[in-house]
Scaffold this active site. Structure first.
Site, PDB file in Angstrom:
ATOM      1  N   GLN A 245       0.827  -1.210   0.000  1.00  0.00           N
ATOM      2  CA  GLN A 245       0.000   0.000   0.000  1.00  0.00           C
ATOM      3  C   GLN A 245       0.860   1.258   0.000  1.00  0.00           C
ATOM      4  O   GLN A 245       1.915   1.284   0.632  1.00  0.00           O
ATOM      5  CB  GLN A 245      -0.877  -0.020   1.253  1.00  0.00           C
ATOM      6  CG  GLN A 245      -2.200   0.644   1.049  1.00  0.00           C
ATOM      7  CD  GLN A 245      -3.221   0.197   2.072  1.00  0.00           C
ATOM      8  OE1 GLN A 245      -3.263  -0.962   2.443  1.00  0.00           O
ATOM      9  NE2 GLN A 245      -4.037   1.103   2.539  1.00  0.00           N
TER      10      GLN A 245
ATOM     11  N   SER B 235       3.936  -6.458   2.822  1.00  0.00           N
ATOM     12  CA  SER B 235       2.578  -6.477   3.360  1.00  0.00           C
ATOM     13  C   SER B 235       1.601  -7.065   2.342  1.00  0.00           C
ATOM     14  O   SER B 235       1.681  -8.247   2.025  1.00  0.00           O
ATOM     15  CB  SER B 235       2.172  -5.083   3.831  1.00  0.00           C
ATOM     16  OG  SER B 235       0.974  -5.133   4.578  1.00  0.00           O
ATOM     17  N   LEU B 236       0.690  -6.273   1.758  1.00  0.00           N
ATOM     18  CA  LEU B 236      -0.237  -6.858   0.781  1.00  0.00           C
ATOM     19  C   LEU B 236       0.522  -7.435  -0.411  1.00  0.00           C
ATOM     20  O   LEU B 236       0.038  -8.348  -1.090  1.00  0.00           O
ATOM     21  CB  LEU B 236      -1.277  -5.828   0.327  1.00  0.00           C
ATOM     22  CG  LEU B 236      -0.988  -4.934  -0.875  1.00  0.00           C
ATOM     23  CD1 LEU B 236      -1.419  -5.591  -2.174  1.00  0.00           C
ATOM     24  CD2 LEU B 236      -1.690  -3.614  -0.730  1.00  0.00           C
TER      25      LEU B 236
ATOM     26  N   ARG C 137      -9.482  -8.353   3.369  1.00  0.00           N
ATOM     27  CA  ARG C 137      -8.364  -7.938   4.232  1.00  0.00           C
ATOM     28  C   ARG C 137      -8.328  -6.417   4.379  1.00  0.00           C
ATOM     29  O   ARG C 137      -8.193  -5.882   5.487  1.00  0.00           O
ATOM     30  CB  ARG C 137      -7.047  -8.437   3.634  1.00  0.00           C
ATOM     31  CG  ARG C 137      -5.782  -8.089   4.431  1.00  0.00           C
ATOM     32  CD  ARG C 137      -4.563  -8.637   3.685  1.00  0.00           C
ATOM     33  NE  ARG C 137      -3.315  -8.452   4.425  1.00  0.00           N
ATOM     34  CZ  ARG C 137      -2.493  -7.416   4.262  1.00  0.00           C
ATOM     35  NH1 ARG C 137      -2.795  -6.456   3.404  1.00  0.00           N
ATOM     36  NH2 ARG C 137      -1.362  -7.341   4.959  1.00  0.00           N
TER      37      ARG C 137
ATOM     38  N   HIS D  30      -0.295  -3.363  11.110  1.00  0.00           N
ATOM     39  CA  HIS D  30       0.795  -4.210  11.617  1.00  0.00           C
ATOM     40  C   HIS D  30       1.132  -3.967  13.094  1.00  0.00           C
ATOM     41  O   HIS D  30       2.285  -3.766  13.470  1.00  0.00           O
ATOM     42  CB  HIS D  30       2.049  -4.059  10.740  1.00  0.00           C
ATOM     43  CG  HIS D  30       1.827  -4.538   9.340  1.00  0.00           C
ATOM     44  ND1 HIS D  30       1.652  -5.861   9.030  1.00  0.00           N
ATOM     45  CD2 HIS D  30       1.689  -3.864   8.172  1.00  0.00           C
ATOM     46  CE1 HIS D  30       1.437  -5.984   7.733  1.00  0.00           C
ATOM     47  NE2 HIS D  30       1.443  -4.788   7.200  1.00  0.00           N
TER      48      HIS D  30
ATOM     49  N   GLN E 266       0.899 -12.030   9.982  1.00  0.00           N
ATOM     50  CA  GLN E 266       1.413 -10.822   9.338  1.00  0.00           C
ATOM     51  C   GLN E 266       0.605  -9.573   9.700  1.00  0.00           C
ATOM     52  O   GLN E 266       1.143  -8.475   9.793  1.00  0.00           O
ATOM     53  CB  GLN E 266       1.399 -11.058   7.817  1.00  0.00           C
ATOM     54  CG  GLN E 266       2.073  -9.992   7.002  1.00  0.00           C
ATOM     55  CD  GLN E 266       1.253  -9.646   5.772  1.00  0.00           C
ATOM     56  OE1 GLN E 266       0.116  -9.210   5.884  1.00  0.00           O
ATOM     57  NE2 GLN E 266       1.840  -9.836   4.611  1.00  0.00           N
TER      58      GLN E 266
END
Length: 308
Positions: A9, A93-94, A118, A201, A250
Site C-alpha cells: 500500500q 505487506s499486501l 483484508r 501491523h 502478518q
C-alpha cells in the site's frame, strides 16, 4: 541470482497500469475478470479514480495486486521472460499476496477476494481517527526499541515496518503517537506522521486477525513454484500450511523488509526485480545495499531492457 519483489500500500496512483491496459488484451481480460469477481468496477477506479476512492484500503489492496499480477503476466506471456526462475519471491505487506499468487500458491480470483476482505477488515479494526502511523527517519531499530521500552509506562507503540536502513514505521493509538513524537523530538530523531487512517501491523489489528483467520482457513493453497520470503520471519517458506499461518500473523506483526532483503542477498541474490506500480521497494533495496542490481517494471520499455 534474482528475486522478484511486489509493492504494498502507498504505491497506488490513478492511471497506474494504463499503458499495459491499452496495449495488451491479456491485461484488459484480467481487469474485466477483476470487475466480475469483485462485483464492482475496480478497473474504472484504477484508470479514472477518484483518488479518494482508490486510496480506501479495501480498494487499494486488490487494485495494487491487480496491477502487479497484470505486469507479471505481461512479462511472462507477452515477452517470454520466465520470472519463475527467481530464487525467491517476496512482497511488502499486501505485496506478499501478489507474490503468492504469481508464484502459483493462490489463484487470481481468490487473491482479489481475500484482499478486498483484508483491506476492509484492516480499515475497520480501529475507529477512524483513533489510530495512526509515524515514520521515523535516520535511526535504527535498536534505538527505537530502546525508546519504546524505556517509555512503556507513558505510551504504547509498536514497530510496524522495518523498511530499510534509517526508515522505520511505528503504529499505535493517536494519543500514544503524540507522546511518542514528543520523545522522538527530545532525542532529535526526525519523524513524519503518515496520512493513513489506521494503525497497521500492530496488536490494534486484532479484529482483522480474527476475520482473516476465518477467511484464510476457507482457502486451499496450491503448491507454488517458488520459495517466499515471509514478512513475519524474513525467512524462506514454501509449505502451504506455514504460509497460511504466516499470513494470519502478518496482520499484527512487524514487516521485516530490511531483514528479508539482507537474507536474500546473504543467499546469493544480487538482482531484484520490482513488479507493480511505483518504485518504493527499489528505493528501499538501494538503501539496504547499493551493490545489487535493481530493475523496476512500470512500462514496456522496462521489460525490453530486462535481462535475467
Amino acid at each position: 541470482m534474482f528475486s522478484v519483489i511486489f509493492p504494498g500500500q502507498g504505491s497506488q496512483i490513478v492511471g497506474m497500469g494504463k499503458g499495459f491496459y491499452d496495449k495488451f488484451e491479456l491485461v484488459k481480460s484480467l481487469f474485466k475478470q477483476a470487475d466480475e469477481t469483485l462485483n464492482y468496477s475496480i478497473s474504472k477506479l484504477i484508470l479514472e479514480g477518484p483518488k479518494e476512492e482508490l486510496d480506501l484500503t479495501a480498494n487499494t489492496q486488490p487494485a495494487i495486486f491487480l496491477i502487479s499480477y497484470s505486469i507479471f503476466n505481461v512479462v511472462k506471456k507477452e515477452f517470454n521472460i520466465d520470472l519463475n526462475k527467481a530464487k525467491y519471491f517476496a512482497g511488502h505487506s499486501l505485496g506478499e499476496y501478489s507474490a503468492l499468487s504469481c508464484a502459483g500458491y493462490l489463484n487470481f480470483a481468490e487473491t482479489l477476494k481475500i484482499l478486498r476482505i483484508r483491506g476492509d477488515a484492516m480499515q475497520n479494526s480501529v475507529p477512524k481517527g483513533e489510530g495512526g502511523m509515524v515514520a521515523v527517519l535516520g535511526s535504527t531499530v535498536e534505538v527505537i526499541e530502546k525508546i519504546l521500552k524505556d517509555n512503556e509506562s507513558k505510551f504504547i507503540a509498536q514497530i510496524a515496518n522495518d523498511n530499510s536502513e534509517g526508515q522505520i514505521v511505528l503504529s499505535g493509538k493517536t494519543q500514544n503517537l503524540v507522546k511518542l513524537i514528543e520523545v522522538l523530538k527530545e532525542n532529535s530523531i526526525k519523524n513524519i506522521k503518515l496520512p493513513v487512517s489506521a494503525p497497521f501491523h500492530c496488536s490494534l489489528m486484532s479484529k482483522a486477525t480474527q476475520i482473516m483467520t476465518e477467511e484464510l482457513n476457507k482457502i486451499v493453497f496450491s503448491d507454488g513454484s517458488n520459495k517466499l520470503i515471509s514478512n513475519v520471519t524474513a525467512e524462506a517458506v514454501s509449505n502451504s500450511e506455514d504460509l497460511k499461518s504466516l499470513l494470519i500473523k502478518q496482520i499484527e506483526n512487524r514487516v521485516r523488509w530490511r531483514e528479508s532483503v539482507i537474507n536474500m542477498i546473504d543467499n546469493n541474490v544480487d538482482h531484484f526485480i520490482e513488479i507493480g506500480p511505483g518504485k518504493v521497494l527499489s528505493g528501499l533495496v538501494k538503501r539496504i545495499n547499493r551493490n545489487v542490481k535493481i530493475d523496476t517494471i512500470n512500462n514496456q520499455e522496462d521489460i525490453k531492457n530486462l535481462k535475467i
